[in-house]
Design an enzyme around this catalytic site. Structure first.
Site, PDB file in Angstrom:
ATOM      1  CB  VAL A  34     -48.904  14.156  -3.662  1.00  0.00           C
ATOM      2  CG1 VAL A  34     -47.768  14.514  -4.602  1.00  0.00           C
ATOM      3  CG2 VAL A  34     -50.237  14.237  -4.390  1.00  0.00           C
ATOM      4  CG  ASP A  36     -47.414   9.340   2.606  1.00  0.00           C
ATOM      5  OD1 ASP A  36     -46.447   9.907   3.148  1.00  0.00           O
ATOM      6  OD2 ASP A  36     -48.502   9.162   3.180  1.00  0.00           O
ATOM      7  CG  ASP A 112     -55.007   5.256  18.617  1.00  0.00           C
ATOM      8  OD1 ASP A 112     -56.224   5.505  18.495  1.00  0.00           O
ATOM      9  OD2 ASP A 112     -54.175   6.096  19.013  1.00  0.00           O
ATOM     10  CE  LYS A 114     -49.630   8.177  10.831  1.00  0.00           C
ATOM     11  NZ  LYS A 114     -49.920   9.471  10.196  1.00  0.00           N
ATOM     12  CD  GLU A 177     -51.213  13.819  15.475  1.00  0.00           C
ATOM     13  OE1 GLU A 177     -51.444  14.702  14.625  1.00  0.00           O
ATOM     14  OE2 GLU A 177     -50.149  13.178  15.517  1.00  0.00           O
ATOM     15  CE  LYS A 317     -49.865   7.290   6.190  1.00  0.00           C
ATOM     16  NZ  LYS A 317     -48.630   7.844   5.717  1.00  0.00           N
TER      17      LYS A 317
END
EC number: 6.5.1.2
Length: 670
Positions: A34, A36, A112, A114, A177, A317
């Site tokens: 939402v 993005d 890689d 994400k 992360e 994305k």
């Protein structure tokens, strides 16, 4: 329609609020998909109207200010964000920019996965964990060392294998992360349910919220993990020259890392994207995309930074599984059981890799509970990656004067003359005094009728026998009937059963217009079905057509268009179409007819001696013409038979349109 400036201001205010909730309050109210979606809309407006860009716009900054709960720490090297791209076309454009800035270098690309977590930097001094710092605004983060130390996958002392460089001296920074595996998240929520506690929304929000807790004991009680993605050394001699080698080194010194690849040229990158587009759901953690970098770190550094993003990397994305859309209307679909199901209609949006333009609203209670109103900006998601549904309303963007949806009023408007009631204890409105079997019998009789699929031996009595015996529960079930099933019924013997099954098999390749008409879509008669078939050519194109596209068909108005959209948006009808396909029913592709009447619009009035009006319409369409029910400015001819209507004759004369008698018309089509 709001002006670009008003819309941009609305978006900025809303995005800033969501960013504050996520980064500062640690209490996000919307998902990344939402967020993005709103960011991309604002970027598009600012690109089209550069004069609207302001220094405080969310597109001109990295993130919100860090929390005050922990000590603030400056990053030795900024933790910059990556530019988002959403297609391979955008990746190719990025590669061209890189090639232009690094002429003749033919760079290798590092790929890689994400991770969807909380970015964090771990600083090791002489091989021992000294400090852990969150990303914050990219330049200043928060010292969360005590909490990160509780994460079992974070080495407190770096491993020193023989093949790795000696990191027991100097400063080493590892970036990665903090995440929570999906299975751990599910187990934690199950445990909370058993205790009567509210469940958490998603793994990313939980990981971010947990690491910012003041009590390390609470952090230790939750199964967080750390996966590394980068490595820095103050000593350039032990600085890995490529990102791929950095990953290998990270694994050697004790960190979990992702599956990565490096490729020369775009073909390998495309394969990597294609593989993880499908396999991402098999990963133990959540992901919203991939990272593509120039692999050589010297080249990467040489490319520098533009604005807030390094030139040497992009974030690819995946298609959002949630997005926003503006609600244009709510239409109601009437199922074979008499159930009235509301369907949201909105402009086409991309969602989880597909284009969607309508979503289920389930029932009147659901609409009232979520307070969904016409003109609202709504959040759309796919349940199980399949069924589009409305999750909630972005009420801050509600247009002035929007009124609650009047479900009963809409039933009267969309289905005049029909009566509905809502049985006690049920959430669904149904046709009054209509049983499911009665509706199915009528639907199947219509489906098999001469104007539709024209299935021999499938009249009202045989339809009733099949439905009452439970052999047919929907229209597609007739294609699964077997001789031995029919012979158990009093109405069938060997010959009659064989004749019925032969007629059904013959109807597996129907004309598209007949099939559309046979589906029994409200307000869609034979003429409209033929016009829809001619316009769209295939069932799949009609099923995915927009409200505007359907309404643009000659003779189709708003009521008919809404009915068609609602029918194809109904989940039960979609499953019926899938079932037709699974049993081998393949409507023929309709081809636009070509002939001597190509492009001519012809209306007919009165009674013809040699053919019915329906047959005349078929002749006109077969020769490429357009059959009109009225006379207008675009009418080419009016065919007038006996007892011609005075209104059409007057209109033709007023508009100076040629009037043909039946003989002239027959000569024209001969």
């Amino acid at each position: 329609m709001n002006s670009p400036k008003v819309r941009a201001d609305e978006l900025r205010n809303l995005i800033n609020r969501y960013a504050y909730e996520y980064y500062v309050q640690d209490n996000p109210s919307v998902t990344d998909g939402v967020y993005d979606s709103l960011i991309q809309e604002l970027k598009a407006i600012e690109k089209a109207h550069p004069e609207l860009i302001t220094s405080e716009s969310p597109t001109q900054r990295i993130a919100a200010e860090p929390l005050d709960k922990f000590a603030k720490v400056s990053h030795a090297k900024p933790m910059l964000s990556l530019e988002d791209v959403f297609s391979m076309v955008e990746v190719e454009a990025w590669v061209k920019r890189v090639d232009k800035l690094l002429p003749g270098s033919a760079p290798e690309f590092f790929c890689d996965i994400k991770m969807d977590g909380l970015a964090c930097a771990l600083i090791y001094q002489n091989g021992r964990l000294e400090r852990a710092v969150t990303r914050g605004d990219g330049r200043i983060g928060e010292d969360v060392t005590q909490n990160v130390r509780t994460i079992a996958s974070v080495p407190l002392v770096l491993r020193r294998p023989n093949e790795a460089a000696d990191f027991s001296r100097g400063t080493t920074e590892v970036r990665g992360e903090i995440i929570m595996y999906k299975k751990d998240f599910a187990a934690l929520n199950r445990h909370r349910q058993e205790q009567g506690l509210p469940v958490f929304a998603n793994p990313r929000n939980l990981a971010a919220g947990t690491i910012r807790q003041l009590d390390p004991k609470l952090v230790a009680s939750r199964p967080l993990r750390f996966r590394a993605y980068d490595l820095f050394r103050e000593d350039d001699n032990t600085y890995p020259p490529t990102f791929l080698e950095a990953y290998q080194l990270l694994r050697d010194i004790g960190f979990a890392v992702n599956q990565v690849e490096a490729h020369r040229g775009l073909n390998g990158v495309k394969r990597f994207v294609a593989v993880w587009q499908d396999k991402r759901h098999e990963l133990p953690f959540s992901t919203d995309g991939l990272v593509i970098k120039v692999n050589d770190r010297a080249q990467y550094e040489r490319l520098g930074v533009v604005g807030k993003n390094p030139r040497g990397a992009v974030a690819y994305k995946f298609a959002a599984e949630k997005t926003t859309a503006k609600l244009r209307g709510i239409v109601i679909s009437l199922g074979r059981t008499g159930a009235a199901t509301p369907v949201a209609v909105f402009d086409p949006v991309q969602l989880a890799g597909t284009t969607v333009q309508h979503a289920s609203l389930h029932n009147a209670d659901e609409i009232a509970k979520k307070d969904i109103r016409l003109g609202d900006t709504v959040i759309i998601f796919k349940a199980g990656d399949i069924i589009p549904q409305v999750e909630s309303v972005v009420k801050e963007m509600r247009p002035p004067g929007a009124k609650p949806f009047d479900f009963e009023g809409e039933l009267k408007r969309q289905f005049p003359g029909l009566e509905f009631n809502r049985p006690k204890g049920e959430a669904v409105y149904r046709l009054r005094s209509r049983s499911g079997k009665l509706l199915l019998k009528k639907a199947l009789t219509h489906f098999a009728s001469r104007g539709a699929l024209d299935i021999d031996k499938l009249g009202e009595k045989n339809v009733a026998a099949l439905v009452d015996a439970g052999l047919v529960r929907d229209l597609a079930d007739i294609y699964t009937l077997k001789t031995k099933q029919l012979l158990k019924l009093n109405r069938f013997a060997e010959l009659s059963a064989a004749n019925l099954l032969a007629g059904i098999q013959k109807a597996k390749r129907p004309e598209l217009a007949r099939f559309i008409y046979g589906l029994g879509i409200r307000h869609v008669g034979q003429r409209t079905a033929a016009d829809l078939a001619t316009r769209f050519g295939s069932l799949s194109k009609l099923a995915n057509a927009t409200l505007d596209a359907i309404e643009a068909v000659e003779g189709v108005g708003p009521v008919v268009a809404e009915s068609v959209v609602a029918w194809f948006a109904d989940l039960a009808n979609r499953r019926l179409l899938e079932k037709f396909d699974s049993v081998g029913v393949r409507p023929k592709t309709a081809r636009k007819p070509a002939g001597k009447l190509q492009g001519k619009a012809i209306a007919v009035t009165g009674t013809l001696k040699n053919m019915s009006r329906e047959e005349a319409a078929d002749q006109i369409r077969a020769l490429g013409g357009v059959f009109q029910t009225g006379v207008g400015k675009n009418t080419d001819f009016l065919v007038a038979g006996q007892s011609a209507g005075s209104a059409k004759l007057s209109a033709a004369k007023r508009l100076r349109k040629p009037i043909l008698d039946e003989a002239a018309f027959l000569e024209m089509i001969k």
